[in-house]
Design a protein around this motif. Structure first.
Motif, PDB file in Angstrom:
ATOM      1  N   SER A  87       0.833  -1.206   0.000  1.00  0.00           N
ATOM      2  CA  SER A  87       0.000   0.000   0.000  1.00  0.00           C
ATOM      3  C   SER A  87       0.866   1.254   0.000  1.00  0.00           C
ATOM      4  O   SER A  87       0.491   2.269  -0.579  1.00  0.00           O
ATOM      5  CB  SER A  87      -0.964   0.006   1.192  1.00  0.00           C
ATOM      6  OG  SER A  87      -0.256   0.135   2.404  1.00  0.00           O
ATOM      7  N   LEU A  88       2.040   1.176   0.620  1.00  0.00           N
ATOM      8  CA  LEU A  88       2.968   2.311   0.589  1.00  0.00           C
ATOM      9  C   LEU A  88       3.436   2.574  -0.838  1.00  0.00           C
ATOM     10  O   LEU A  88       3.478   3.726  -1.290  1.00  0.00           O
ATOM     11  CB  LEU A  88       4.162   2.038   1.511  1.00  0.00           C
ATOM     12  CG  LEU A  88       5.168   3.166   1.675  1.00  0.00           C
ATOM     13  CD1 LEU A  88       4.505   4.381   2.297  1.00  0.00           C
ATOM     14  CD2 LEU A  88       6.336   2.705   2.528  1.00  0.00           C
ATOM     15  N   LEU A  89       3.768   1.518  -1.561  1.00  0.00           N
ATOM     16  CA  LEU A  89       4.208   1.674  -2.953  1.00  0.00           C
ATOM     17  C   LEU A  89       3.099   2.225  -3.842  1.00  0.00           C
ATOM     18  O   LEU A  89       3.345   3.022  -4.737  1.00  0.00           O
ATOM     19  CB  LEU A  89       4.701   0.337  -3.505  1.00  0.00           C
ATOM     20  CG  LEU A  89       6.001  -0.195  -2.928  1.00  0.00           C
ATOM     21  CD1 LEU A  89       6.273  -1.605  -3.442  1.00  0.00           C
ATOM     22  CD2 LEU A  89       7.164   0.723  -3.278  1.00  0.00           C
ATOM     23  N   VAL A  90       1.868   1.790  -3.583  1.00  0.00           N
ATOM     24  CA  VAL A  90       0.743   2.216  -4.418  1.00  0.00           C
ATOM     25  C   VAL A  90       0.305   3.638  -4.079  1.00  0.00           C
ATOM     26  O   VAL A  90       0.011   4.439  -4.972  1.00  0.00           O
ATOM     27  CB  VAL A  90      -0.443   1.234  -4.258  1.00  0.00           C
ATOM     28  CG1 VAL A  90      -1.696   1.775  -4.895  1.00  0.00           C
ATOM     29  CG2 VAL A  90      -0.085  -0.115  -4.842  1.00  0.00           C
ATOM     30  N   THR A  91       0.262   3.977  -2.783  1.00  0.00           N
ATOM     31  CA  THR A  91      -0.285   5.275  -2.384  1.00  0.00           C
ATOM     32  C   THR A  91       0.741   6.402  -2.364  1.00  0.00           C
ATOM     33  O   THR A  91       0.364   7.570  -2.317  1.00  0.00           O
ATOM     34  CB  THR A  91      -0.937   5.192  -0.987  1.00  0.00           C
ATOM     35  OG1 THR A  91       0.041   4.752  -0.044  1.00  0.00           O
ATOM     36  CG2 THR A  91      -2.123   4.255  -0.998  1.00  0.00           C
ATOM     37  N   GLU A  92       2.030   6.079  -2.413  1.00  0.00           N
ATOM     38  CA  GLU A  92       3.069   7.111  -2.374  1.00  0.00           C
ATOM     39  C   GLU A  92       2.948   8.097  -3.540  1.00  0.00           C
ATOM     40  O   GLU A  92       3.000   9.312  -3.331  1.00  0.00           O
ATOM     41  CB  GLU A  92       4.456   6.457  -2.336  1.00  0.00           C
ATOM     42  CG  GLU A  92       5.580   7.408  -2.027  1.00  0.00           C
ATOM     43  CD  GLU A  92       6.171   8.045  -3.269  1.00  0.00           C
ATOM     44  OE1 GLU A  92       6.646   9.181  -3.163  1.00  0.00           O
ATOM     45  OE2 GLU A  92       6.133   7.418  -4.331  1.00  0.00           O
ATOM     46  N   PRO A  93       2.752   7.623  -4.770  1.00  0.00           N
ATOM     47  CA  PRO A  93       2.590   8.589  -5.867  1.00  0.00           C
ATOM     48  C   PRO A  93       1.341   9.467  -5.730  1.00  0.00           C
ATOM     49  O   PRO A  93       1.259  10.536  -6.314  1.00  0.00           O
ATOM     50  CB  PRO A  93       2.482   7.722  -7.120  1.00  0.00           C
ATOM     51  CG  PRO A  93       3.046   6.399  -6.740  1.00  0.00           C
ATOM     52  CD  PRO A  93       2.807   6.250  -5.281  1.00  0.00           C
ATOM     53  N   MET A  94       0.350   9.018  -4.935  1.00  0.00           N
ATOM     54  CA  MET A  94      -0.870   9.788  -4.744  1.00  0.00           C
ATOM     55  C   MET A  94      -0.712  10.870  -3.690  1.00  0.00           C
ATOM     56  O   MET A  94      -1.613  11.671  -3.488  1.00  0.00           O
ATOM     57  CB  MET A  94      -2.015   8.862  -4.322  1.00  0.00           C
ATOM     58  CG  MET A  94      -2.432   7.869  -5.348  1.00  0.00           C
ATOM     59  SD  MET A  94      -3.777   6.885  -4.672  1.00  0.00           S
ATOM     60  CE  MET A  94      -3.431   5.319  -5.383  1.00  0.00           C
ATOM     61  N   GLY A  95       0.396  10.850  -2.978  1.00  0.00           N
ATOM     62  CA  GLY A  95       0.637  11.864  -1.969  1.00  0.00           C
ATOM     63  C   GLY A  95       0.145  11.493  -0.578  1.00  0.00           C
ATOM     64  O   GLY A  95       0.079  12.347   0.299  1.00  0.00           O
ATOM     65  N   VAL A  96      -0.196  10.234  -0.350  1.00  0.00           N
ATOM     66  CA  VAL A  96      -0.632   9.800   0.976  1.00  0.00           C
ATOM     67  C   VAL A  96       0.613   9.664   1.856  1.00  0.00           C
ATOM     68  O   VAL A  96       1.617   9.083   1.446  1.00  0.00           O
ATOM     69  CB  VAL A  96      -1.379   8.448   0.895  1.00  0.00           C
ATOM     70  CG1 VAL A  96      -1.750   7.939   2.269  1.00  0.00           C
ATOM     71  CG2 VAL A  96      -2.607   8.582   0.022  1.00  0.00           C
ATOM     72  N   VAL A  97       0.547  10.208   3.055  1.00  0.00           N
ATOM     73  CA  VAL A  97       1.706  10.142   3.949  1.00  0.00           C
ATOM     74  C   VAL A  97       1.933   8.701   4.390  1.00  0.00           C
ATOM     75  O   VAL A  97       0.992   7.925   4.558  1.00  0.00           O
ATOM     76  CB  VAL A  97       1.520  11.071   5.171  1.00  0.00           C
ATOM     77  CG1 VAL A  97       1.512  12.521   4.728  1.00  0.00           C
ATOM     78  CG2 VAL A  97       0.261  10.751   5.930  1.00  0.00           C
ATOM     79  N   TRP A  98       3.209   8.332   4.599  1.00  0.00           N
ATOM     80  CA  TRP A  98       3.537   6.931   4.830  1.00  0.00           C
ATOM     81  C   TRP A  98       2.931   6.342   6.099  1.00  0.00           C
ATOM     82  O   TRP A  98       2.581   5.162   6.093  1.00  0.00           O
ATOM     83  CB  TRP A  98       5.044   6.706   4.757  1.00  0.00           C
ATOM     84  CG  TRP A  98       5.835   7.273   5.906  1.00  0.00           C
ATOM     85  CD1 TRP A  98       6.406   8.501   5.979  1.00  0.00           C
ATOM     86  CD2 TRP A  98       6.100   6.619   7.139  1.00  0.00           C
ATOM     87  NE1 TRP A  98       7.018   8.654   7.187  1.00  0.00           N
ATOM     88  CE2 TRP A  98       6.859   7.509   7.924  1.00  0.00           C
ATOM     89  CE3 TRP A  98       5.780   5.375   7.670  1.00  0.00           C
ATOM     90  CZ2 TRP A  98       7.285   7.198   9.201  1.00  0.00           C
ATOM     91  CZ3 TRP A  98       6.224   5.057   8.944  1.00  0.00           C
ATOM     92  CH2 TRP A  98       6.972   5.972   9.699  1.00  0.00           C
TER      93      TRP A  98
END
Length: 151
Positions: A87-98
């Motif tokens: 989920s970190l790999l998927v959401t990182e480009p969306m700007g979701v904080v880790w």
């Protein structure tokens, strides 16, 4: 794209007109066709059950349920860590904080661990092969229906 109704779509199809380029219930008809193809593919689960055999599925379910019951926290932790990283790999480009992504992943991973335990118990059900066959028939009919409508 024009939004058409269900019966309008079938009327167009029966008249030899293409339904592509129209929306059906707010979704392009091409996507309904793609969902139909996916459902038709998933309906092949009955073939898998027949090839593997109910006895082997039941034994696999026993091993899976026993492994998750023996170490449920370990299995859930591993599933949580893997899901958190994904989920970190998927959401990182969306700007979701880790931290939010990792929390979401851990929650989903814990749910995946519990789901794995439930799947193991379900595979032991003697009625599973018959249920899979009926569900596969339903998936095939619905999938073929939408695939045909989009043709």
């Amino acid at each position: 794209m024009a939004d058409i109704g269900y019966f309008d779509a079938w009327s167009m199809w029966l008249d030899g007109q293409s339904t592509l380029g129209h929306d059906l219930l707010g979704l392009p008809v091409i996507w309904w066709g793609r969902f139909g193809k996916i459902l038709s593919f998933l309906s092949g689960a009955a073939v898998v059950v027949d090839l593997v055999g109910p006895e082997k599925l039941s034994r696999y379910g026993e091993r899976l349920a026993a492994a998750m019951a023996r170490r449920p926290s370990r299995g859930s932790f591993v599933a949580g860590a893997l899901t958190g990283a994904a989920s970190l790999l998927v959401t990182e480009p969306m700007g979701v904080v880790w931290p939010v992504a990792m929390l979401l992943g851990a929650a989903l991973g814990g749910a995946a661990g519990l789901l794995t335990l439930r799947v193991g118990r379900t595979l032991q059900d003697p009625e599973l092969p018959l249920t899979v066959r009926w569900v596969s028939l339903g998936l095939f009919l619905v999938g073929f229906h939408f695939d045909l409508l989009a043709s």
